[in-house]
Design a protein around this motif. Structure first.
Motif, short mmCIF file in Angstrom:
data_model
loop_
_atom_site.label_atom_id
_atom_site.label_comp_id
_atom_site.label_asym_id
_atom_site.label_seq_id
_atom_site.Cartn_x
_atom_site.Cartn_y
_atom_site.Cartn_z
N ARG A 289 0.83 -1.19 0.00
CA ARG A 289 0.00 0.00 0.00
C ARG A 289 0.87 1.25 0.00
O ARG A 289 1.80 1.38 0.80
CB ARG A 289 -0.91 -0.01 1.24
N ARG A 290 0.52 2.19 -0.88
CA ARG A 290 1.26 3.46 -0.97
C ARG A 290 0.29 4.62 -1.14
O ARG A 290 -0.87 4.43 -1.51
CB ARG A 290 2.24 3.41 -2.15
N TYR A 291 0.82 5.82 -0.87
CA TYR A 291 0.04 7.05 -0.97
C TYR A 291 0.78 8.03 -1.88
O TYR A 291 2.02 8.11 -1.84
CB TYR A 291 -0.14 7.70 0.40
N THR A 292 0.00 8.77 -2.67
CA THR A 292 0.59 9.82 -3.49
C THR A 292 0.31 11.18 -2.84
O THR A 292 -0.84 11.52 -2.54
CB THR A 292 0.01 9.80 -4.92
N VAL A 293 1.39 11.91 -2.62
CA VAL A 293 1.30 13.26 -2.05
C VAL A 293 1.46 14.24 -3.21
O VAL A 293 2.43 14.15 -3.99
CB VAL A 293 2.41 13.50 -1.01
N ARG A 294 0.52 15.18 -3.33
CA ARG A 294 0.53 16.13 -4.43
C ARG A 294 0.49 17.55 -3.88
O ARG A 294 -0.26 17.85 -2.94
CB ARG A 294 -0.66 15.90 -5.35
N ALA A 295 1.33 18.41 -4.45
CA ALA A 295 1.32 19.83 -4.10
C ALA A 295 1.00 20.63 -5.35
O ALA A 295 1.64 20.44 -6.40
CB ALA A 295 2.67 20.26 -3.54
N LYS A 296 0.01 21.53 -5.26
CA LYS A 296 -0.44 22.30 -6.42
C LYS A 296 -0.43 23.79 -6.06
O LYS A 296 -0.95 24.21 -5.03
CB LYS A 296 -1.85 21.88 -6.82
N LEU A 297 0.20 24.56 -6.94
CA LEU A 297 0.23 26.02 -6.80
C LEU A 297 -0.15 26.61 -8.15
O LEU A 297 0.58 26.47 -9.13
CB LEU A 297 1.63 26.49 -6.39
N GLY A 298 -1.31 27.25 -8.20
CA GLY A 298 -1.79 27.77 -9.48
C GLY A 298 -1.98 26.62 -10.45
O GLY A 298 -2.65 25.62 -10.17
N GLY A 299 -1.36 26.73 -11.64
CA GLY A 299 -1.47 25.67 -12.63
C GLY A 299 -0.34 24.67 -12.58
O GLY A 299 -0.25 23.80 -13.45
N ASP A 300 0.56 24.78 -11.57
CA ASP A 300 1.73 23.91 -11.50
C ASP A 300 1.57 22.93 -10.35
O ASP A 300 1.01 23.27 -9.29
CB ASP A 300 3.00 24.74 -11.31
N ALA A 301 2.04 21.69 -10.54
CA ALA A 301 1.90 20.68 -9.50
C ALA A 301 3.08 19.70 -9.57
O ALA A 301 3.65 19.45 -10.63
CB ALA A 301 0.59 19.92 -9.65
N VAL A 302 3.43 19.16 -8.40
CA VAL A 302 4.43 18.10 -8.30
C VAL A 302 3.88 17.05 -7.34
O VAL A 302 3.02 17.35 -6.49
CB VAL A 302 5.78 18.63 -7.78
N GLU A 303 4.36 15.82 -7.45
CA GLU A 303 3.87 14.78 -6.56
C GLU A 303 4.96 13.77 -6.25
O GLU A 303 5.95 13.65 -6.98
CB GLU A 303 2.63 14.10 -7.12
N GLU A 304 4.75 13.03 -5.16
CA GLU A 304 5.68 12.00 -4.71
C GLU A 304 4.87 10.87 -4.10
O GLU A 304 3.82 11.10 -3.48
CB GLU A 304 6.64 12.58 -3.65
N THR A 305 5.33 9.64 -4.31
CA THR A 305 4.64 8.48 -3.75
C THR A 305 5.42 7.95 -2.56
O THR A 305 6.65 7.77 -2.64
CB THR A 305 4.48 7.38 -4.81
N VAL A 306 4.73 7.69 -1.46
CA VAL A 306 5.37 7.24 -0.23
C VAL A 306 4.63 6.01 0.29
O VAL A 306 3.55 5.66 -0.18
CB VAL A 306 5.36 8.35 0.84
N GLY A 307 5.21 5.38 1.29
CA GLY A 307 4.56 4.25 1.95
C GLY A 307 4.96 4.19 3.40
O GLY A 307 6.05 4.67 3.78
N PHE A 308 4.09 3.63 4.22
CA PHE A 308 4.36 3.51 5.65
C PHE A 308 4.85 2.10 5.96
O PHE A 308 4.15 1.11 5.70
CB PHE A 308 3.09 3.80 6.46
N CYS A 309 6.05 2.02 6.51
CA CYS A 309 6.65 0.74 6.83
C CYS A 309 7.65 0.94 7.96
O CYS A 309 8.51 1.84 7.88
CB CYS A 309 7.34 0.14 5.60
N HIS A 310 7.55 0.14 9.00
CA HIS A 310 8.46 0.25 10.15
C HIS A 310 9.37 -0.96 10.18
O HIS A 310 8.89 -2.11 10.19
CB HIS A 310 7.67 0.36 11.45
N VAL A 311 10.68 -0.74 10.21
CA VAL A 311 11.65 -1.83 10.19
C VAL A 311 12.57 -1.72 11.40
O VAL A 311 13.10 -0.65 11.69
CB VAL A 311 12.50 -1.81 8.90
N GLU A 312 12.74 -2.83 12.08
CA GLU A 312 13.70 -2.94 13.17
C GLU A 312 14.58 -4.16 12.92
O GLU A 312 14.23 -5.05 12.15
CB GLU A 312 12.98 -3.11 14.51
#
Length: 620
Positions: A229-252
């Protein structure tokens, strides 16, 4: 932008810092050119091309992005120096004032430190050639645009958050709001959207920071243990946008291996050398039942991580550091940079700092009792200072385990490189080695044997010269047969002994003639590939000793989190046997004894569970 490039060796640097090249020749960019391989060690290489104005309107801005510019990089456009950049795994971005046609000049100088695997003879010279390895783009951007988005996922108890930093280039005075949104990728979950005000003066570059809470987060799991499972984070300013995909995982990490999201996950896989298609490498590793890959002493492109995220493949990411000398200041900077660039990928499970600080077995040993005595003496007399590696390890974020030192017996490694059957002793002596030095069996990396894929001089194949002279291959078929048996013997011994993390050396050969890989350079499987895929089966029966006439025990290995009661059978020549075995989650259990007759040429094992049958086989 792959056409029209030329390159050449920089002969001198002018008083204004500009390079002089005596001879230009056609090259392919992005890529690695073998034309300058002889100049790898101390050569600075220049690359040039003509690029058009990417803008459609004068009000827009022209942006150059370089990815994978290896070494210290300096960039000129139309004779004006735009700046310099390092390290190569972080994108280099430069704005420029374009003409209708523009001359781009990129100069790549070999790194002075932290060249990792590229500074060794384990990869061919062209693989380590300073250059633009991954990508070049020239694009038009709005007058005010989103320059870079960093999104870092954090798990905290039962909750989660994504820490976002958005860098904005304001071409005009700005008084607006950024819209941040989070959406699940391919599954149902809580999406969100928030607006954050931003102001900036004309020509200013500002960063907007935001912490976005994620309720009831869905976790990313390694393959075989749950969904990716992953999530896409998107930032939009006016007509411009960028995004990044992240996931939650804890490793020990503990003494028994890796614990992912509270569940123990046995890690079995390969080391990886640079070169070749990263997405194909991930695919081939998964097909061989791997759950982890270690890019050894180099940083792969983001395509590798995206593929690993999607496939559920864990990644053990090294700093590019091999050998005894570590620049602590440079190392701590690289650790922070590496974590910032790749830390949002849920597949990134652990970091490594220093590989092979010294090699006590550069002069290989043979087999037998005297070889064991000599091995013990070398282990006893070798000493390595771990202070620099541990200092750098402390500078990594504490959200992943860190392995400060990976090395051979004698270097007091945090992860052991073992070479029975290659640099010393016989393959089956791995049990003696681990009985004598139990700490080596906690995390094991880099074991195996090399082989040929063509009738070439073995001296020209990287990695093969590390073997004891009697084992250096000179025949394709014999060498692949020996590689298969060695890998299988060591892998299955480690599984029987409950090794939590193991990575064989290596996934793919660095050259066409052969190497330590289970795949040829072009990705074609060697004989060892199918064998190790069987050895990596999550539920598998393995022999307790060499496949030789006589009696040999069988152990059932269960890498799953289920209680199992399978049937284990064996066949050797005309002899057969079968028994039912109970084995707990992540445990091993005795599965009886096989009797191998003298006239048998192979022994086959078979494990039948409720939903499938898995086989294992050995040639005598």
């Amino acid at each position: 932008m792959t056409d029209g490039w030329t390159g050449g060796v920089v002969e001198s640097i002018g008083a204004d810092g500009s390079p002089t090249v005596d001879e230009w020749q056609p090259v392919t960019v992005p890529g690695r050119s073998g034309a300058f391989a002889a100049d790898r060690d101390d050569g600075t290489i220049a690359y040039r091309a003509t690029v058009p104005d990417p803008r459609e309107r004068d009000i827009e801005r022209a942006l150059l992005e370089l990815r994978g510019t290896y070494g210290r990089t300096r960039v000129w456009m139309n004779g004006t120096e735009l700046g310099e950049h390092e390290p190569h795994f972080v994108p280099a971005r430069f704005e420029f004032e374009p003409d209708a046609e523009n001359e781009l000049l990129v100069v790549c100088e070999p790194p002075s430190s932290f060249d990792g695997i590229y500074g060794t003879d384990e990869v061919p010279a062209e693989t380590a050639m300073p250059g633009i390895w991954w990508d070049v783009t020239v694009e038009s951007r709005p007058r005010t645009f989103c320059r870079r988005l960093d999104a870092t996922p954090r798990l905290d108890g039962d909750g989660a958050a994504i820490e976002v930093d958005l860098e904005i280039d304001a071409g005009a005075a700005l008084d607006d709001a950024v819209t941040f949104s989070v959406r699940p990728e391919g599954f149902r979950g809580g999406a969100s959207m928030e607006r954050t005000p931003v102001t900036a003066a004309a020509g200013e570059r500002v960063t907007v920071s935001k912490t976005i809470e994620v309720r009831d987060p869905s976790l990313w799991w390694p393959r075989g243990h749950g969904p990716q499972r992953r999530y896409t984070v998107r930032a939009k300013l006016g007509g411009d946008a960028v995004e990044e995909t992240v996931g939650f995982c804890h490793v020990e990490r503990d003494d028994d291996g890796l614990v992912v999201n509270g569940t123990r996950v046995p890690a079995r896989g390969f080391t990886r050398l640079p070169g070749g298609d990263p997405e194909t490498d991930v695919e081939r590793a998964v097909e061989a039942n791997a759950t982890i890959v270690r890019p050894r002493a180099h940083v792969p492109p983001r395509e590798f991580y995206r593929a690993a995220d999607e496939a559920g493949l864990l990644v053990w990411q090294d700093l590019p550091a091999i050998g005894p000398d570590l620049d602590v200041d440079r190392g701590t900077t690289l650790a922070t940079t590496l974590a910032g660039e790749y830390g949002h990928h849920p597949s990134l499970a652990m970091y490594g700092v220093q590989d092979r600080p010294t090699d006590p077995f550069a002069d290989p040993l043979g087999t037998g009792f005297l070889a064991k005595l000599r091995l013990r003496y070398r282990v006893w007399q070798t000493a390595v200072d771990h202070d620099a590696a541990r200092t750098i390890a402390d500078d990594f974020p504490d959200d992943r385990p860190v392995v400060p030192v990976t090395g051979a017996p004698g270097t007091d490694p945090d992860a052991a490189h073992l070479a029975p059957g290659w640099q010393y002793l016989a393959p089956a002596d791995v049990d003696w080695l681990l009985d004598r030095y139990p700490s080596f069996g906690s995390i094991v990396t880099g074991f195996g044997a090399g082989s040929l894929t063509a009738d070439v001089d073995p001296e020209t194949v990287p990695g093969l010269d590390r073997a004891a002279p009697a084992r250096r291959p000179n025949d394709v078929e014999d060498s692949q047969r020996y590689q298969t048996r060695t890998l299988k013997t060591v892998t299955e011994a480690l599984r029987r002994r409950g090794c939590g993390v193991l990575t064989a050396a290596t996934l793919r050969d660095p050259t066409p003639g052969g190497g330590m890989g289970v795949l040829a350079q072009d990705g074609e499987p060697k004989a060892a590939y199918e064998a190790i895929a069987l050895s990596f089966e999550p539920v598998q029966a393995v022999l307790d000793g060499p496949p030789e006439p006589g009696s040999v025990g069988i152990t059932l290995c269960n890498d799953t989190t289920d209680d199992l009661e399978p049937t284990v059978g064996w066949r050797a020549g005309t002899e057969t046997g079968e028994t039912s075995v109970s084995v707990g989650p992540l445990e091993t259990a005795s599965a009886g004894t096989a009797r191998i007759p003298a006239d048998a040429d192979r022994i086959d094992l078979e494990v039948s569970t409720a939903d499938r049958t898995v086989r294992n086989r050995y040639s005598l």
